[in-house]
Write a protein that holds these residues in place. Structure first.
Motif: not given
Ligand code: MG
Length: 380
Positions: A96-107, A321-329, A364-370
């Protein structure tokens, strides 16, 4: 035999993938899995499938009856994605979430077939992921029911003759509420999806319709179709999983029971069908309804088209922005409608215009914005 690595094994898609493995041991073998905070389930699944490599994403004490290779956290996910020993390997990304991006690239770099349930991979990094897929000549197969349906409707057809993709939406948990009534809805209300039983984040994304916006962006990347040719439609029954309209007016639709085992099974065996796990759809007496999906009622859908057309890092900004907002909710820090406000503010901001669209910048932008949004509204 196909050799599977399942990232997010304890989640809704992960456990349903393991159901299919359990019933088809002569076809599939689990070589790796990542597990999250549900320790009891994690240990049970590890002992049942005995993978060679396990990534624990949360630090807790465990005791196993055998000695697999153990890795931890986000770096462990990358080791899981890179681990490679067998001829026909498949990486099921159900994170779930941005943590999925880099594993996809490595796979992809490890030449695995990617069966993708993690939406953020293509929303935030679509063009980059497509480049990797091309460069390493791997297959990227969707698990989501809508994209699985579109994939089926495109079989044997000429891509040039596609007039438009029509992605169906159930309407989410608040489909019968007016905009005014959304002011006071609670987390418990939002987590009751009328048709599908899914994880918390995607259920909230379905209620805001951001999920459908993400699916539009994913469809663009998966099928190389311009945004002008991707439409959405409200279909409360969730029986038609999506459609493709051709230039001559013919519409192909994929129908099925509401059961994620079907698209998961199709992805694992693509392009073959062999689904005996699910009960057949009974067509007798079936009534199907289609309505316009209003962007006034569901602004997040409009935000997704807006960010996608703005291009560059804007889809990544939308996602973060969505990932952070949903977490806040989900943490009871903001009301439901503030999710929309937080996202709109970021995607309309011109400050992201000049950030080059690279993998490093997206991550890096995703993590800092979240973190920035969580801190601003969550106060911690
Ligand atoms: Mg879907």
């Amino acid at each position: 035999m196909r050799y599977l690595y399942i990232a997010g094994a304890c989640g809704s898609i992960g456990t349903q993938t393991l159901d299919i493995v359990r019933e088809n041991k002569n076809e599939f073998k689990v070589i790796g899995m990542s597990v999250g905070k549900n320790k009891e389930l994690a240990i049970k699944l590890i002992e049942e499938f005995k993978p060679e490599i396990v990534c624990f994403r949360e630090g807790y004490a465990y005791d196993l009856s055998y000695n697999p290779k153990i890795v931890f956290g986000d770096s462990g996910l990358l080791e899981l994605a890179s681990y490679s020993k067998y001829p026909d390997e498949v990486f099921v990304n159900a994170l779930v979430g941005m943590s999925g991006l880099m594993p996809t690239i490595y796979a992809i770099k490890a030449l695995k077939t990617i069966c993708l349930a993690n939406k953020e991979t293509l929303v935030a990094g679509g063009d980059i992921v497509r480049e990797y897929v091309k460069k390493y000549k791997v297959s990227l197969v969707p698990i989501d029911s809508e994209h699985s349906a579109i994939l089926e409707c495109l079989q044997g057809e000429n891509q040039d003759e596609v007039k438009r993709l029509i992605i169906t939406a159930s309407g989410g948990s608040f489909r019968n509420k007016t905009k005014e009534e959304l002011r006071d809805v609670t987390k418990a209300d939002a987590l009751k999806h009328p048709n599908w039983s899914m994880g918390a984040k995607i259920t909230i994304d379905s209620a805001t319709m951001m999920n459908k916006g993400f699916e539009v962006i994913e469809a663009h990347h998966l099928f190389d179709i311009p945004y002008e040719k991707i439409d959405t439609i409200l279909h409360p029954e969730s029986i038609v999983h999506s459609m493709v309209e051709y230039e001559d007016g013919v519409i192909k639709a994929s129908l099925g029971t509401i059961d994620m085992h079907i698209p998961i099974s199709y992805a694992l065996r693509y392009p073959k069908h062999k689904v005996l796990e699910s009960k057949p759809l009974n067509l007798i007496g079936l009534k199907l309804e289609f309505k316009e999906l209003s962007i006034d009622r569901y602004p997040c859908l409009g935000f997704a088209y807006y960010a996608a057309k703005r291009g560059g890092v804007y889809p990544a900004v939308l996602n973060a922005a969505n990932e952070a907002a949903v977490q806040l909710f989900l943490d009871d820090k903001i009301p439901f409608l503030t999710i929309e406000d937080i996202i709109e503010k970021e995607i309309k901001d011109d400050k992201y215009e000049n950030i080059p669209y690279t993998l490093e910048n997206v991550v890096s932008l995703s993590h800092s914005l979240i973190n920035e949004i969580l801190l601003k509204y969550g106060g911690e």
